[in-house]
Scaffold this active site. Structure first.
Site, PDB file in Angstrom:
ATOM      1  N   CYS A 178     -10.266  12.188 -10.668  1.00 20.46           N
ATOM      2  CA  CYS A 178      -9.115  11.789 -11.469  1.00 20.46           C
ATOM      3  C   CYS A 178      -9.630  10.747 -12.450  1.00 20.46           C
ATOM      4  CB  CYS A 178      -8.002  11.237 -10.588  1.00 20.46           C
ATOM      5  SG  CYS A 178      -8.256   9.556 -10.045  1.00 20.46           S
TER       6      CYS A 178
ATOM      7  N   UNK B  23      -5.989   5.886 -11.272  1.00 22.49           N
ATOM      8  CA  UNK B  23      -6.009   4.913 -10.183  1.00 22.49           C
ATOM      9  C   UNK B  23      -7.065   5.221  -9.120  1.00 22.49           C
TER      10      UNK B  23
END
Length: 129
Positions: free
Chosen positions: A35, A38
């Site tokens: 990703c 976060u």
């Protein structure tokens, strides 16, 4: 009938075993999957590598996968996965060393030309750096 069925399954198994051996085992490219938000922020070494160093390596790319922890995939010319490395616990330097050990060329700048021997895989693993 049972004997014919047994021969069929034996031949089918042999064909599957041969098909697995046909896979090109030469590392030709790499892909980092993670990703970009976060999850990646939890791993500063991997984040720095992806943002600053990955673009300098030839025949590599980044693929965004929502929620995924950072992983390095080594691929053959047909994009078949050969090896997978978890990058969560590695420092930026360790990831760079891994890439170079696996035979990838790191340019000193984005404008640098890639030497002929690194243009295409398969890349050979280096014993020592």
């Amino acid at each position: 009938m049972a004997r014919g069925l047994a021969v069929f399954f034996l031949l089918a198994g042999a064909c599957l075993a041969l098909a697995e051996d046909v896979v090109d085992k030469g590392v030709a490219k790499a892909r980092v999957e993670s990703c970009s938000g976060u999850q990646l922020n939890r791993y500063p070494g991997a984040k720095q590598f992806i943002q600053e160093d990955l673009p300098l390596f030839h025949n590599t790319k980044f693929q965004h996968i929502g929620g995924a922890a950072p992983e390095l995939l080594l691929l053959n010319k047909q994009d078949q996965e050969l090896e997978r490395f978890d990058l969560k616990k590695l420092s930026r330097e360790e990831i760079n060393e891994l890439m170079i050990k696996k035979g990838f060329y790191k340019k000193s700048s984005k404008d640098e030309q890639v030497p002929e021997e690194y243009q295409e895989g398969p890349y050979m693993e280096k014993e020592e750096l």
